[in-house]
Scaffold this active site. Structure first.
Site, PDB file in Angstrom:
ATOM      1  N   HIS A  45       0.872  -1.166   0.000  1.00  0.00           N
ATOM      2  CA  HIS A  45       0.000   0.000   0.000  1.00  0.00           C
ATOM      3  C   HIS A  45       0.920   1.230   0.000  1.00  0.00           C
ATOM      4  O   HIS A  45       2.034   1.159   0.525  1.00  0.00           O
ATOM      5  CB  HIS A  45      -0.822  -0.058   1.292  1.00  0.00           C
ATOM      6  CG  HIS A  45      -1.922   0.950   1.402  1.00  0.00           C
ATOM      7  ND1 HIS A  45      -1.695   2.265   1.731  1.00  0.00           N
ATOM      8  CD2 HIS A  45      -3.265   0.834   1.266  1.00  0.00           C
ATOM      9  CE1 HIS A  45      -2.856   2.902   1.786  1.00  0.00           C
ATOM     10  NE2 HIS A  45      -3.819   2.061   1.499  1.00  0.00           N
TER      11      HIS A  45
ATOM     12  N   ASP B  73       3.023  -4.688   7.983  1.00  0.00           N
ATOM     13  CA  ASP B  73       1.811  -3.891   7.827  1.00  0.00           C
ATOM     14  C   ASP B  73       0.631  -4.860   7.967  1.00  0.00           C
ATOM     15  O   ASP B  73       0.346  -5.648   7.063  1.00  0.00           O
ATOM     16  CB  ASP B  73       1.823  -3.221   6.444  1.00  0.00           C
ATOM     17  CG  ASP B  73       0.492  -2.561   6.098  1.00  0.00           C
ATOM     18  OD1 ASP B  73      -0.485  -2.731   6.859  1.00  0.00           O
ATOM     19  OD2 ASP B  73       0.430  -1.883   5.059  1.00  0.00           O
TER      20      ASP B  73
ATOM     21  N   GLN C  54      -4.564  -5.346   6.888  1.00  0.00           N
ATOM     22  CA  GLN C  54      -5.499  -6.374   6.405  1.00  0.00           C
ATOM     23  C   GLN C  54      -5.339  -7.680   7.167  1.00  0.00           C
ATOM     24  O   GLN C  54      -6.240  -8.521   7.166  1.00  0.00           O
ATOM     25  CB  GLN C  54      -5.275  -6.640   4.905  1.00  0.00           C
ATOM     26  CG  GLN C  54      -5.407  -5.427   4.008  1.00  0.00           C
ATOM     27  CD  GLN C  54      -6.799  -4.830   4.026  1.00  0.00           C
ATOM     28  OE1 GLN C  54      -7.777  -5.499   4.350  1.00  0.00           O
ATOM     29  NE2 GLN C  54      -6.903  -3.555   3.694  1.00  0.00           N
TER      30      GLN C  54
ATOM     31  N   LYS D  73     -10.425  -0.964  10.495  1.00  0.00           N
ATOM     32  CA  LYS D  73     -10.555  -2.193   9.712  1.00  0.00           C
ATOM     33  C   LYS D  73     -10.773  -3.390  10.637  1.00  0.00           C
ATOM     34  O   LYS D  73     -10.996  -4.505  10.189  1.00  0.00           O
ATOM     35  CB  LYS D  73      -9.309  -2.409   8.854  1.00  0.00           C
ATOM     36  CG  LYS D  73      -9.112  -1.336   7.783  1.00  0.00           C
ATOM     37  CD  LYS D  73      -8.014  -1.746   6.828  1.00  0.00           C
ATOM     38  CE  LYS D  73      -7.312  -0.586   6.168  1.00  0.00           C
ATOM     39  NZ  LYS D  73      -8.082   0.142   5.178  1.00  0.00           N
TER      40      LYS D  73
ATOM     41  N   CYS E 256      -4.869   2.514  -3.587  1.00  0.00           N
ATOM     42  CA  CYS E 256      -3.640   3.059  -2.991  1.00  0.00           C
ATOM     43  C   CYS E 256      -2.476   2.106  -3.189  1.00  0.00           C
ATOM     44  O   CYS E 256      -1.610   1.960  -2.321  1.00  0.00           O
ATOM     45  CB  CYS E 256      -3.814   3.391  -1.514  1.00  0.00           C
ATOM     46  SG  CYS E 256      -5.015   4.669  -1.229  1.00  0.00           S
TER      47      CYS E 256
END
Lengths: 147, 423
Positions: free
Chosen positions: B140, B217, B220, B243, B381
């Site tokens: 991202h 990261d 997700q 999220k 993104c």
């Protein structure tokens, strides 16, 4: 489906599948690039302007059906028009797609974009080519972004 | 099961026996009951932001109605209640990630801020000219740009792990990129644009061979997979509250305690200090050193409620249900003419990006919206991913545990409408 049919009218689908004046203009004397970072639509507008008249116009690029059809129909609409007239046309068109239609010039086939006013997030798709045309006429340097 | 390394292979049958009662779960999410454009909402944009259960919404109201107060400073009752609730949320995040200490949990605004924090503290302190930061081709923008910025400042180099046509990282290329110059490896757990689940355990081990620190990261990853940062052994893990069924404006950065102790502050201000004079300031201990200013108190507390809720349902059961949905949706979508799925990794989460022949993603999104179906369209993104697959944009359906097979069917029917409009 009726709202969708209003948006994706036959003439729009036709021009998005077979865009007119879709080529680089070899004798262009003005051009500009437009970009919509939201959806990645890119368009380059080529112009041949002589004595204050759009003698010829074309475009290249990749985008959604609305932006491609808008660019295609725009080239047909402004070819042979004077610069002031072109500016008036854009004003009327902008009013049409934003639902703020005022008394303006005859839009002809461009009326097909009336349905866009029901889809506010798609206004930028419909106006990208026009903003780029305006930039080319004003000979602005660099890339025109909708953002 | 496609969920790879972080899932326990055992228990799929027992999970099957204690299947999620999705209809019951949907009652917990007030927003899901509404109509959009005259059709029942089918929310398939969970990778952008997830919906919030009532317990989270209630926690926000309860805070403002009964104990709104600033934390860590007041001696009065409300301040103590708020401080306790805020710090309890930190412990909840600690347990979720299985961090060894609660001070290893730093509340930030978002995954983006967490990565910027690491780049501006660890990166600023450790990177020297000629050093290298390794990211991947599926990151991202928020795991690219903060590293580009610090690399530029430090005259360091950004190296990129390439991906194959299925959207999987090329581990042999990754191995080749690693060297004594590698200071940081920053890689996503699950790709937001492709759905790929990366073999982060192996990648962390490989990075450690070269003493490189690893940031994962988890924007997700955290909402969809069970996690154990001690077993993973990563230096940093970041995720966003919104999220994770919590509110926007709050996120979590996990960092190894000893490492955090050695880092300079990120921002200056209140809360991050022990004492201030015009001559000298003594910085506060971790995690407060990294939480300058009044934080998003209610955000952290409500995220704590979301963590409770998710743990109550069970991340393994969530992963199992989402994987079932993902397989069903992949099967249904693969059968459609003119549709190509972008990202076909062997190990995938419940994210499906697709393109349609001669129909732009934006048009797909508009038509699906008329059917009440919310998908994301655009570059997500992740412009380098779009460039890699030579597409201007994709449509993306991303599933959460409150989604159903019937909703997948509505999506598929909606795509039928798209084809109908454009044929």
């Amino acid at each position: 489906m009726s709202l969708l049919r209003d948006l994706y009218q036959e003439v729009i689908l036709d021009h998005s599948k077979s865009p007119r004046n879709f080529a680089q203009l070899s004798d262009a004397n003005r051009q500009a690039d437009g970009y919509n970072p939201l959806c990645g639509d890119k368009v380059t507008v080529y112009l041949k302007v002589e004595d204050g008249v759009v003698e010829d116009v074309s475009f290249k690029g990749a985008g959604c059906a609305i932006s491609t059809a808008s660019a295609s129909l725009m080239t047909q609409a402004v070819k042979g028009k004077g610069l002031a007239e072109t500016e008036e046309l854009f004003k009327s068109f902008h009013g049409l797609v934003t639902g703020k239609a005022e008394e303006g010039v005859e839009l002809g086939e461009l009326m097909a974009f009336q349905g866009v006013s029901e889809f506010p997030v798609r206004v930028k798709c419909a106006t990208l080519a026009w903003h780029t045309l305006q930039a080319a006429l004003e000979k602005e340097a660099g890339i025109i972004s909708t953002e | 099961m496609t969920t790879g390394q972080s899932m326990t292979a055992a228990g799929s049958s027992s999970i099957g026996e204690s299947r999620l009662d999705v209809e019951q779960i949907r009652q917990d999410f007030p927003i899901l009951g509404q109509q959009v454009n005259g059709k029942p909402l089918v929310y398939l944009d969970n990778a952008a932001t997830a919906q919030k259960p009532r317990v989270v919404i209630d926690a926000i109201q309860e805070y403002y109605q009964t104990y709104n107060s600033n934390i860590h400073r007041g001696v009065h009752h409300l301040s103590q209640v708020a401080t306790e609730a805020y710090e309890k949320a930190r412990v909840k995040a600690q347990r979720l990630l299985n961090a060894s200490e609660s001070r290893e949990i730093i509340f930030v605004r978002s995954t983006t801020e967490a990565i910027n924090l690491v780049a501006q503290t660890f990166g600023r302190e450790r990177l020297q000219a000629g050093d290298e930061v390794v990211v991947s081709a599926m990151e991202h923008h928020s795991n690219i740009v903060p590293w580009q910025m610090i690399c530029q400042e430090k005259d360091a180099r950004l190296r990129v792990i390439p991906i194959n046509d299925k959207g999987e990282l090329l581990l042999e290329e990754y191995e080749r990129l690693l060297s004594e110059r590698t200071r940081v490896v920053a890689v996503t757990h699950i790709s937001n644009a492709l759905g790929t689940i990366n073999p982060i355990e192996q990648m962390i081990e490989m990075a450690h061979q070269y003493d490189a620190a690893v940031l994962i990261d988890g924007a997700q990853g955290a909402p969809h997979l069970p996690l154990d940062v001690q077993a993973l052994d990563c230096e940093f893990y970041a995720f966003s509250g919104h999220k994770f069924y919590g509110p926007t404006g709050v996120g979590v950065l996990y960092g190894k305690g000893d490492l955090l102790d050695s880092l300079p502050p990120y921002q200056g201000g209140g809360e991050m200090i022990l004492s201030v004079s015009f001559e000298e300031t003594t910085y506060n201990v971790v995690p407060h050193r990294f939480e300058a200013g009044t934080p998003n108190i209610v955000g952290a507390i409500a995220l704590g409620k979301a963590i409770d809720y998710v743990i109550h349902i069970g991340l393994e059961r969530i992963a199992y249900h989402e994987d079932e949905l993902f397989r069903y949706a992949t099967q249904q979508l693969s059968g459609l003419p003119d549709l190509t799925i972008i990202g076909t990794a062997d190990s995938k989460a419940s994210i499906i990006s697709f393109v349609m022949d001669d129909i732009h993603a934006h048009d797909v999104g508009t038509i699906l919206d008329q059917e009440g179906v919310a998908v994301r369209t655009g570059h997500h993104c992740a412009q380098p991913v779009m460039d890699r697959f030579e597409v201007p944009a994709t449509s993306r359906a991303s599933f959460a545990f409150y989604n159903t097979k019937e909703e997948v069917d509505v999506l598929v029917e909606g795509i039928g409408k798209v084809i109908e409009v454009f044929k």
